[in-house]
Design a protein around this motif. Structure first.
Motif, PDB file in Angstrom:
ATOM      1  N   GLU A 100      -6.943  11.335 -11.982  1.00  0.00           N
ATOM      2  CA  GLU A 100      -5.720  11.568 -13.050  1.00  0.00           C
ATOM      3  C   GLU A 100      -4.477  11.055 -12.731  1.00  0.00           C
ATOM      4  O   GLU A 100      -4.059  10.271 -13.492  1.00  0.00           O
ATOM      5  N   ASP A 101      -4.001  11.248 -11.424  1.00  0.00           N
ATOM      6  CA  ASP A 101      -2.864  10.759 -10.808  1.00  0.00           C
ATOM      7  C   ASP A 101      -2.966   9.078 -10.726  1.00  0.00           C
ATOM      8  O   ASP A 101      -2.034   8.537 -11.074  1.00  0.00           O
ATOM      9  N   LEU A 102      -3.958   8.723 -10.495  1.00  0.00           N
ATOM     10  CA  LEU A 102      -4.251   7.241 -10.011  1.00  0.00           C
ATOM     11  C   LEU A 102      -4.087   6.569 -11.545  1.00  0.00           C
ATOM     12  O   LEU A 102      -3.325   5.688 -11.398  1.00  0.00           O
TER      13      LEU A 102
ATOM     14  N   HIS B 189      -4.487   3.707   6.836  1.00  0.00           N
ATOM     15  CA  HIS B 189      -5.542   4.732   6.521  1.00  0.00           C
ATOM     16  C   HIS B 189      -5.179   5.639   5.341  1.00  0.00           C
ATOM     17  O   HIS B 189      -5.620   6.689   5.138  1.00  0.00           O
ATOM     18  N   ALA B 190      -4.496   5.046   4.475  1.00  0.00           N
ATOM     19  CA  ALA B 190      -4.173   5.841   3.253  1.00  0.00           C
ATOM     20  C   ALA B 190      -5.399   5.922   2.348  1.00  0.00           C
ATOM     21  O   ALA B 190      -6.406   5.218   2.620  1.00  0.00           O
ATOM     22  N   PRO B 191      -5.648   6.924   1.846  1.00  0.00           N
ATOM     23  CA  PRO B 191      -6.928   7.272   1.012  1.00  0.00           C
ATOM     24  C   PRO B 191      -7.290   6.181  -0.137  1.00  0.00           C
ATOM     25  O   PRO B 191      -8.368   6.111  -0.608  1.00  0.00           O
ATOM     26  N   THR B 192      -6.070   5.720  -0.574  1.00  0.00           N
ATOM     27  CA  THR B 192      -6.165   4.854  -1.866  1.00  0.00           C
ATOM     28  C   THR B 192      -5.243   3.544  -1.758  1.00  0.00           C
ATOM     29  O   THR B 192      -4.309   3.639  -1.116  1.00  0.00           O
ATOM     30  N   LEU B 193      -5.848   2.379  -2.048  1.00  0.00           N
ATOM     31  CA  LEU B 193      -5.216   1.164  -1.953  1.00  0.00           C
ATOM     32  C   LEU B 193      -5.484   0.409  -3.444  1.00  0.00           C
ATOM     33  O   LEU B 193      -6.363   0.355  -3.850  1.00  0.00           O
TER      34      LEU B 193
ATOM     35  N   LEU C 288       5.183  11.913  -8.725  1.00  0.00           N
ATOM     36  CA  LEU C 288       4.110  12.478  -8.335  1.00  0.00           C
ATOM     37  C   LEU C 288       3.927  13.276  -7.340  1.00  0.00           C
ATOM     38  O   LEU C 288       3.119  13.969  -6.884  1.00  0.00           O
ATOM     39  N   GLY C 289       4.886  12.912  -6.289  1.00  0.00           N
ATOM     40  CA  GLY C 289       4.853  13.550  -4.869  1.00  0.00           C
ATOM     41  C   GLY C 289       3.779  12.865  -4.194  1.00  0.00           C
ATOM     42  O   GLY C 289       3.342  13.320  -3.137  1.00  0.00           O
ATOM     43  N   ILE C 290       3.441  11.653  -4.340  1.00  0.00           N
ATOM     44  CA  ILE C 290       2.346  10.741  -3.521  1.00  0.00           C
ATOM     45  C   ILE C 290       3.304   9.736  -2.570  1.00  0.00           C
ATOM     46  O   ILE C 290       4.026   9.132  -3.613  1.00  0.00           O
ATOM     47  N   GLY C 291       3.101   9.562  -1.383  1.00  0.00           N
ATOM     48  CA  GLY C 291       3.717   8.668  -0.619  1.00  0.00           C
ATOM     49  C   GLY C 291       2.966   7.237  -1.005  1.00  0.00           C
ATOM     50  O   GLY C 291       1.921   7.055  -1.369  1.00  0.00           O
ATOM     51  N   SER C 292       3.602   6.106  -0.722  1.00  0.00           N
ATOM     52  CA  SER C 292       3.399   4.755  -0.964  1.00  0.00           C
ATOM     53  C   SER C 292       4.066   3.762   0.120  1.00  0.00           C
ATOM     54  O   SER C 292       4.762   4.175   0.616  1.00  0.00           O
ATOM     55  N   CYS C 293       3.407   2.837   0.325  1.00  0.00           N
ATOM     56  CA  CYS C 293       3.850   1.578   1.205  1.00  0.00           C
ATOM     57  C   CYS C 293       3.439   0.177   0.700  1.00  0.00           C
ATOM     58  O   CYS C 293       2.104   0.275   0.191  1.00  0.00           O
ATOM     59  N   TRP C 294       4.346  -0.684   0.651  1.00  0.00           N
ATOM     60  CA  TRP C 294       4.109  -2.019   0.278  1.00  0.00           C
ATOM     61  C   TRP C 294       3.074  -2.646   1.179  1.00  0.00           C
ATOM     62  O   TRP C 294       3.604  -2.515   2.461  1.00  0.00           O
TER      63      TRP C 294
ATOM     64  N   ALA D  66      -0.372  -1.545  -2.711  1.00  0.00           N
ATOM     65  CA  ALA D  66       0.079  -0.267  -2.683  1.00  0.00           C
ATOM     66  C   ALA D  66      -0.907   0.786  -2.066  1.00  0.00           C
ATOM     67  O   ALA D  66      -1.757   1.121  -2.588  1.00  0.00           O
ATOM     68  N   ALA D  67      -0.322   1.200  -0.579  1.00  0.00           N
ATOM     69  CA  ALA D  67      -1.166   2.145  -0.175  1.00  0.00           C
ATOM     70  C   ALA D  67      -0.716   3.677  -0.643  1.00  0.00           C
ATOM     71  O   ALA D  67       0.558   3.747  -0.774  1.00  0.00           O
ATOM     72  N   LEU D  68      -1.566   4.334  -1.064  1.00  0.00           N
ATOM     73  CA  LEU D  68      -1.168   5.438  -1.578  1.00  0.00           C
ATOM     74  C   LEU D  68      -2.085   6.662  -1.107  1.00  0.00           C
ATOM     75  O   LEU D  68      -3.085   6.910  -0.741  1.00  0.00           O
ATOM     76  N   GLY D  69      -1.141   7.816  -0.956  1.00  0.00           N
ATOM     77  CA  GLY D  69      -1.629   8.917  -0.383  1.00  0.00           C
ATOM     78  C   GLY D  69      -0.618  10.103  -0.044  1.00  0.00           C
ATOM     79  O   GLY D  69       0.689  10.030  -0.615  1.00  0.00           O
ATOM     80  N   TYR D  70      -1.065  11.169   0.746  1.00  0.00           N
ATOM     81  CA  TYR D  70       0.058  12.130   1.015  1.00  0.00           C
ATOM     82  C   TYR D  70       0.498  12.155   2.354  1.00  0.00           C
ATOM     83  O   TYR D  70      -0.382  12.038   3.293  1.00  0.00           O
ATOM     84  N   ALA D  71       1.764  12.249   2.465  1.00  0.00           N
ATOM     85  CA  ALA D  71       2.495  12.235   3.799  1.00  0.00           C
ATOM     86  C   ALA D  71       2.117  13.502   4.577  1.00  0.00           C
ATOM     87  O   ALA D  71       1.883  14.723   3.871  1.00  0.00           O
ATOM     88  N   PRO D  72       1.615  13.653   5.928  1.00  0.00           N
ATOM     89  CA  PRO D  72       1.624  14.592   6.494  1.00  0.00           C
ATOM     90  C   PRO D  72       2.905  15.854   6.442  1.00  0.00           C
ATOM     91  O   PRO D  72       3.942  15.443   6.444  1.00  0.00           O
ATOM     92  N   ALA D  73       2.951  17.005   6.335  1.00  0.00           N
ATOM     93  CA  ALA D  73       4.036  17.805   6.279  1.00  0.00           C
ATOM     94  C   ALA D  73       5.109  17.655   6.990  1.00  0.00           C
ATOM     95  O   ALA D  73       6.172  17.792   6.609  1.00  0.00           O
ATOM     96  N   ASP D  74       4.593  17.593   8.225  1.00  0.00           N
ATOM     97  CA  ASP D  74       5.647  17.012   9.286  1.00  0.00           C
ATOM     98  C   ASP D  74       6.234  15.903   9.599  1.00  0.00           C
ATOM     99  O   ASP D  74       6.908  15.657  10.445  1.00  0.00           O
ATOM    100  N   ALA D  75       5.721  14.947   8.659  1.00  0.00           N
ATOM    101  CA  ALA D  75       6.227  13.539   8.709  1.00  0.00           C
ATOM    102  C   ALA D  75       7.811  13.534   8.234  1.00  0.00           C
ATOM    103  O   ALA D  75       8.094  13.905   7.219  1.00  0.00           O
ATOM    104  N   PRO D  76       8.470  13.050   9.284  1.00  0.00           N
ATOM    105  CA  PRO D  76      10.032  12.733   9.030  1.00  0.00           C
ATOM    106  C   PRO D  76      10.205  11.572   8.001  1.00  0.00           C
ATOM    107  O   PRO D  76       9.624  10.660   8.080  1.00  0.00           O
ATOM    108  N   ALA D  77      11.374  11.660   7.062  1.00  0.00           N
ATOM    109  CA  ALA D  77      11.412  10.646   6.418  1.00  0.00           C
ATOM    110  C   ALA D  77      12.549   9.901   6.873  1.00  0.00           C
ATOM    111  O   ALA D  77      13.577  10.473   7.200  1.00  0.00           O
ATOM    112  N   LYS D  78      12.428   8.588   6.879  1.00  0.00           N
ATOM    113  CA  LYS D  78      13.257   7.553   7.468  1.00  0.00           C
ATOM    114  C   LYS D  78      14.641   7.814   6.704  1.00  0.00           C
ATOM    115  O   LYS D  78      14.565   7.446   5.369  1.00  0.00           O
ATOM    116  N   GLU D  79      15.880   7.931   7.302  1.00  0.00           N
ATOM    117  CA  GLU D  79      16.894   7.694   6.448  1.00  0.00           C
ATOM    118  C   GLU D  79      17.110   6.083   6.133  1.00  0.00           C
ATOM    119  O   GLU D  79      17.123   5.397   6.983  1.00  0.00           O
TER     120      GLU D  79
END
Length: 187
Positions: free
Chosen positions: A25-27, A90-94, A124-130, A162-175
């Protein structure tokens, strides 16, 4: 600040992911956002290939690494021979975004679509990376053959992924730091 501007400022690159898969659904919502991007003369010269199969992703990564191993660039060659290198973190979706190689506006259109994908994922609260490694290697014969097998049209060139998935809860967000002197306003 409105929600759209908050979402734009909240978007950042995620380079570590949990195993939790993005729901279908989110995809579909994310891909629909890509399709809604502007395109030159509304030609929509793009194609979206979403991969959620771990074996397929691993095979694609191995083909990219094999292409890198042939490179004259020492950095790429090193990645090609690394046992741990994973171009999609290692994102679960590309999502592969490719465009008609015969249309000069296609790379621009695809870039707009990718940005919509990143912003939709963030909302949607999903992490991504180019991910750009596939764009660098899509003309390699083995990579191209695999892309065709995956449904990427033969005359289309990969612009980015686009790599798509959920970041680990303890992953710091880079400023996010914005360079100075990159905006000029003429009135």
């Amino acid at each position: 600040m409105n929600e759209v501007l908050k979402n734009i400022k909240a978007r950042h690159s995620v380079r570590a992911y949990t195993d939790q898969q993005v729901s279908l659904e989110d995809l579909k919502l994310i891909l629909d956002a890509g399709v809604c991007a502007p395109s030159g003369m509304h030609l929509e010269t793009w194609h979206f290939t979403a991969i959620q199969n771990a074996e397929t992703l691993n095979t694609l990564n191995e083909k990219i690494k094999a292409a890198f191993a042939k490179s004259d660039d020492p950095r790429l060659k090193e990645r090609g021979h690394s046992s741990t290198y994973c171009c999609y973190y290692h994102a679960p979706t590309l999502v592969i975004v490719s465009g008609d190689a015969d249309n000069r506006f296609s790379p621009l259109d695809c870039a707009c679509a990718l940005e919509n994908i990143f912003l939709a994922a963030t909302s949607l609260g999903i992490g991504s990376c180019w991910i750009n490694q596939l764009g660098q290697t899509c003309d390699d014969a083995d990579v191209r053959a695999y892309l065709t097998e995956l449904g990427v049209p033969a005359n289309y060139k990969v612009v980015g992924c686009a790599a798509l998935g959920y970041a680990p809860a303890d992953a710091p967000a880079k400023e996010k730091k914005v360079k100075e002197n990159i905006v000029t306003i003429i009135r």
